[in-house]
Write a protein that holds these residues in place. Sequence first.
Motif, PDB file in Angstrom:
ATOM      1  N   ILE A 261      -8.895  -3.460 -12.695  1.00  0.00           N
ATOM      2  CA  ILE A 261      -9.922  -2.504 -12.296  1.00  0.00           C
ATOM      3  C   ILE A 261      -9.278  -1.140 -11.994  1.00  0.00           C
ATOM      4  O   ILE A 261      -9.804  -0.093 -12.362  1.00  0.00           O
ATOM      5  CB  ILE A 261     -10.692  -3.029 -11.050  1.00  0.00           C
ATOM      6  N   ARG A 262      -8.106  -1.180 -11.374  1.00  0.00           N
ATOM      7  CA  ARG A 262      -7.410   0.056 -11.021  1.00  0.00           C
ATOM      8  C   ARG A 262      -6.962   0.793 -12.280  1.00  0.00           C
ATOM      9  O   ARG A 262      -7.056   2.007 -12.379  1.00  0.00           O
ATOM     10  CB  ARG A 262      -6.224  -0.312 -10.120  1.00  0.00           C
ATOM     11  N   SER A 263      -6.474   0.069 -13.276  1.00  0.00           N
ATOM     12  CA  SER A 263      -5.944   0.755 -14.458  1.00  0.00           C
ATOM     13  C   SER A 263      -7.079   1.306 -15.320  1.00  0.00           C
ATOM     14  O   SER A 263      -6.918   2.342 -15.968  1.00  0.00           O
ATOM     15  CB  SER A 263      -4.994  -0.145 -15.253  1.00  0.00           C
TER      16      SER A 263
ATOM     17  N   ASP B 205      -6.211 -12.378  -7.816  1.00  0.00           N
ATOM     18  CA  ASP B 205      -6.410 -11.047  -7.215  1.00  0.00           C
ATOM     19  C   ASP B 205      -5.487  -9.989  -7.812  1.00  0.00           C
ATOM     20  O   ASP B 205      -5.911  -8.870  -8.062  1.00  0.00           O
ATOM     21  CB  ASP B 205      -6.141 -11.096  -5.702  1.00  0.00           C
ATOM     22  N   ASP B 206      -4.208 -10.324  -8.027  1.00  0.00           N
ATOM     23  CA  ASP B 206      -3.265  -9.315  -8.529  1.00  0.00           C
ATOM     24  C   ASP B 206      -3.687  -8.834  -9.906  1.00  0.00           C
ATOM     25  O   ASP B 206      -3.618  -7.652 -10.226  1.00  0.00           O
ATOM     26  CB  ASP B 206      -1.832  -9.878  -8.610  1.00  0.00           C
ATOM     27  N   TYR B 207      -4.112  -9.782 -10.749  1.00  0.00           N
ATOM     28  CA  TYR B 207      -4.578  -9.402 -12.087  1.00  0.00           C
ATOM     29  C   TYR B 207      -5.814  -8.510 -11.994  1.00  0.00           C
ATOM     30  O   TYR B 207      -5.887  -7.442 -12.612  1.00  0.00           O
ATOM     31  CB  TYR B 207      -4.881 -10.646 -12.954  1.00  0.00           C
ATOM     32  N   LEU B 208      -6.791  -8.919 -11.206  1.00  0.00           N
ATOM     33  CA  LEU B 208      -8.057  -8.164 -11.162  1.00  0.00           C
ATOM     34  C   LEU B 208      -7.869  -6.788 -10.519  1.00  0.00           C
ATOM     35  O   LEU B 208      -8.464  -5.807 -10.956  1.00  0.00           O
ATOM     36  CB  LEU B 208      -9.141  -8.974 -10.448  1.00  0.00           C
ATOM     37  N   ARG B 209      -7.005  -6.718  -9.507  1.00  0.00           N
ATOM     38  CA  ARG B 209      -6.744  -5.419  -8.876  1.00  0.00           C
ATOM     39  C   ARG B 209      -6.152  -4.454  -9.902  1.00  0.00           C
ATOM     40  O   ARG B 209      -6.580  -3.319 -10.047  1.00  0.00           O
ATOM     41  CB  ARG B 209      -5.796  -5.591  -7.685  1.00  0.00           C
TER      42      ARG B 209
ATOM     43  N   VAL C  63     -19.558   7.856 -17.527  1.00  0.00           N
ATOM     44  CA  VAL C  63     -20.398   7.020 -16.680  1.00  0.00           C
ATOM     45  C   VAL C  63     -19.591   6.691 -15.428  1.00  0.00           C
ATOM     46  O   VAL C  63     -18.442   6.263 -15.518  1.00  0.00           O
ATOM     47  CB  VAL C  63     -20.789   5.713 -17.395  1.00  0.00           C
ATOM     48  N   GLN C  64     -20.223   6.918 -14.284  1.00  0.00           N
ATOM     49  CA  GLN C  64     -19.544   6.651 -13.012  1.00  0.00           C
ATOM     50  C   GLN C  64     -20.436   5.819 -12.118  1.00  0.00           C
ATOM     51  O   GLN C  64     -21.650   5.986 -12.176  1.00  0.00           O
ATOM     52  CB  GLN C  64     -19.212   7.977 -12.333  1.00  0.00           C
ATOM     53  N   PRO C  65     -19.859   4.999 -11.258  1.00  0.00           N
ATOM     54  CA  PRO C  65     -18.433   4.695 -11.198  1.00  0.00           C
ATOM     55  C   PRO C  65     -17.969   4.023 -12.499  1.00  0.00           C
ATOM     56  O   PRO C  65     -18.800   3.603 -13.303  1.00  0.00           O
ATOM     57  CB  PRO C  65     -18.325   3.740 -10.017  1.00  0.00           C
ATOM     58  N   PHE C  66     -16.659   3.916 -12.684  1.00  0.00           N
ATOM     59  CA  PHE C  66     -16.135   3.351 -13.929  1.00  0.00           C
ATOM     60  C   PHE C  66     -16.387   1.854 -13.977  1.00  0.00           C
ATOM     61  O   PHE C  66     -16.336   1.179 -12.954  1.00  0.00           O
ATOM     62  CB  PHE C  66     -14.643   3.652 -14.053  1.00  0.00           C
ATOM     63  N   GLY C  67     -16.664   1.363 -15.166  1.00  0.00           N
ATOM     64  CA  GLY C  67     -16.873  -0.073 -15.331  1.00  0.00           C
ATOM     65  C   GLY C  67     -15.551  -0.813 -15.245  1.00  0.00           C
ATOM     66  O   GLY C  67     -14.484  -0.198 -15.069  1.00  0.00           O
ATOM     67  N   GLY C  68     -15.598  -2.123 -15.358  1.00  0.00           N
ATOM     68  CA  GLY C  68     -14.387  -2.909 -15.224  1.00  0.00           C
ATOM     69  C   GLY C  68     -13.562  -2.957 -16.492  1.00  0.00           C
ATOM     70  O   GLY C  68     -12.330  -2.947 -16.442  1.00  0.00           O
ATOM     71  N   HIS C  69     -14.200  -3.013 -17.634  1.00  0.00           N
ATOM     72  CA  HIS C  69     -13.486  -3.268 -18.883  1.00  0.00           C
ATOM     73  C   HIS C  69     -13.369  -2.043 -19.755  1.00  0.00           C
ATOM     74  O   HIS C  69     -12.737  -2.093 -20.810  1.00  0.00           O
ATOM     75  CB  HIS C  69     -14.175  -4.376 -19.677  1.00  0.00           C
ATOM     76  N   ALA C  70     -13.988  -0.941 -19.341  1.00  0.00           N
ATOM     77  CA  ALA C  70     -14.046   0.200 -20.240  1.00  0.00           C
ATOM     78  C   ALA C  70     -14.431   1.449 -19.480  1.00  0.00           C
ATOM     79  O   ALA C  70     -15.022   1.388 -18.416  1.00  0.00           O
ATOM     80  CB  ALA C  70     -15.102  -0.063 -21.319  1.00  0.00           C
ATOM     81  N   VAL C  71     -14.093   2.597 -20.085  1.00  0.00           N
ATOM     82  CA  VAL C  71     -14.606   3.876 -19.606  1.00  0.00           C
ATOM     83  C   VAL C  71     -15.572   4.359 -20.674  1.00  0.00           C
ATOM     84  O   VAL C  71     -15.279   4.263 -21.871  1.00  0.00           O
ATOM     85  CB  VAL C  71     -13.455   4.878 -19.386  1.00  0.00           C
TER      86      VAL C  71
ATOM     87  N   ASP D 248       0.805  -1.218   0.000  1.00  0.00           N
ATOM     88  CA  ASP D 248       0.000   0.000   0.000  1.00  0.00           C
ATOM     89  C   ASP D 248       0.839   1.269   0.000  1.00  0.00           C
ATOM     90  O   ASP D 248       0.346   2.349  -0.253  1.00  0.00           O
ATOM     91  CB  ASP D 248      -0.927   0.015   1.216  1.00  0.00           C
ATOM     92  N   ARG D 249       2.153   1.131   0.298  1.00  0.00           N
ATOM     93  CA  ARG D 249       3.015   2.293   0.396  1.00  0.00           C
ATOM     94  C   ARG D 249       3.204   2.963  -0.964  1.00  0.00           C
ATOM     95  O   ARG D 249       3.397   4.168  -1.063  1.00  0.00           O
ATOM     96  CB  ARG D 249       4.358   1.830   0.953  1.00  0.00           C
ATOM     97  N   TRP D 250       3.155   2.199  -2.068  1.00  0.00           N
ATOM     98  CA  TRP D 250       3.426   2.736  -3.403  1.00  0.00           C
ATOM     99  C   TRP D 250       2.133   2.975  -4.166  1.00  0.00           C
ATOM    100  O   TRP D 250       1.244   2.124  -4.178  1.00  0.00           O
ATOM    101  CB  TRP D 250       4.337   1.771  -4.191  1.00  0.00           C
ATOM    102  N   GLN D 251       2.053   4.156  -4.782  1.00  0.00           N
ATOM    103  CA  GLN D 251       0.811   4.558  -5.447  1.00  0.00           C
ATOM    104  C   GLN D 251       0.742   4.126  -6.911  1.00  0.00           C
ATOM    105  O   GLN D 251      -0.322   4.012  -7.484  1.00  0.00           O
ATOM    106  CB  GLN D 251       0.658   6.089  -5.389  1.00  0.00           C
ATOM    107  N   THR D 252       1.921   3.926  -7.538  1.00  0.00           N
ATOM    108  CA  THR D 252       1.919   3.624  -8.975  1.00  0.00           C
ATOM    109  C   THR D 252       1.340   2.232  -9.217  1.00  0.00           C
ATOM    110  O   THR D 252       1.766   1.275  -8.581  1.00  0.00           O
ATOM    111  CB  THR D 252       3.361   3.669  -9.514  1.00  0.00           C
ATOM    112  N   ILE D 253       0.381   2.163 -10.132  1.00  0.00           N
ATOM    113  CA  ILE D 253      -0.162   0.845 -10.463  1.00  0.00           C
ATOM    114  C   ILE D 253       0.813   0.220 -11.447  1.00  0.00           C
ATOM    115  O   ILE D 253       1.081   0.826 -12.491  1.00  0.00           O
ATOM    116  CB  ILE D 253      -1.463   0.921 -11.314  1.00  0.00           C
TER     117      ILE D 253
END
Length: 458
Positions: free
Chosen positions: A321-323, A314-318, A339-347, A2-7
């Motif tokens: 969704i984050r990216s 989990d690492d893949y899904l995190r 559209v908000q909140p953002f969907g999983g596969h698209a904006v 959690d210390r690092w913010q960069t995805i």
Amino acid sequence: MDRWQTIIEPFRIHAVEPIRLTTEADRERSLEAAGWNLFNLHADDVLIDLLTDSGTGAMSRDQWAAIQHGDESYAGSPSWYVFLEAVQDLFPFRHVIPTHQGRAAERILFSALCGPGSCVPANTHFDTTRANVEYTGAEAVDLVIREGTVPSMIHPFKGNVDVAALEQLLEDRGDAVPLVVVTVTNNSGGGQPVSLANLRDVRRVCDRFAKPLFLDACRFAENAWFIKTREPGQADRPVKEIVREMASLADGMTMSAKKYGLANIGGWLALNDDAIAEQCRSLLILTEGFVTYGGLAGRDLEAIAQGLREVVDDDYLRYRIRSTAYLGEALVAAGIPCVQPFGGHAVYLDARSLLAHIPPLEYPGQSLAVELYRAGGIRGCEIGTVMFGRHPDGSEAPASMDLVRLAIPRRTYTQSHVDYVIEVARDVAARAPSLHGYRIVKEPAALRHFSARFEPVG
Ligand code: F0G
């Protein structure tokens, strides 16, 4: 962690595909030749292809290795058993019927269950789902909760079914309803998830009226991640367990492995009912192939099976969704309505609101999608009046929303690609008042967005 913010992408790149750089002048010529329809472009003329997340992802090293295990026996291939085991590990339905992609599963299921006079409710039907329902002469009815049709409204599960409306429909016209469909995530409504609580409620209503419930499960893994991170009491459950609970609430599913098989092709229909399964297998043999390959090569079955093991990580899904949210957050910060909140596969960009000066029947979504391509070579997809505006009786009306979907292929683009998309979108949004509408000069009878030709208005 959690210390690092960069995805960071939880993978390294193993093989590269070149992208051909083009100029605005090149792209203007391409647009004219394509009749201003981005589906008609040569993909070499696209810089960042966000048309779809379907079949466009990168496969893993282990999927490519699995392909070498592909056994091409016509009947009973070992690859079929590998596939079957991987599907049933997540979705323990009695019958699994492989198909070449999702819409083949839809066609088979709806041909078996629907016909003139019948009515299929869903949260929101995806375009091929709706077209396959309507092709049988049946009516496709969308019953998403009200929040799901308002782009700016925040709700954790905007894909939820309006359960009261479903109950009312079943009371009024129950005899006409052969099945209920829930799309997870709700693609046409912005890639929005459906909660377990809502699925349980829909299940109860289906039980009360003795109707089978089918999941259109293309993006089940993203839906499960949203459940894990947004639904009370779900945070500590493994994604796989959530997926299994989603499956346990349904009587069957249609699936496009081009999304969460992490594969380039494939799909399946799965269900518990023996008699319907038999009928579906007969239809399968007629047009798709034998029951142990259904139009897929053995190597495809292997790639899907391995993909299914990778998607519940989990690492893949995190990261996934984050990216996607990273893109959405930057666009919103630049004042672009999404559209908000953002969907999983698209904006999904809200073109009707950004281009309020363009009337819906001059297709603001088309205008925005064309300009993102013209300016920066980014190919998105109109999801609005072009896609949904023409009705089976020939009439045309504005769709409930005019969106442009920027779909993110899985494991394919890096953060600098996304930063470029953000830069282009900001530039286009700043010039929004100068964008113009389009008219359609040629269109087919159904699914017009794939091949219609346009002309700029004014
Ligand atoms: N259902 C949903 C929710 C979908 O998003 C799709 C495909 C299908 C069914 C059909 O699956 O393509 O394998 O036949 N969606 C792609 C998209 C095409 O771009 O959203 P398919």
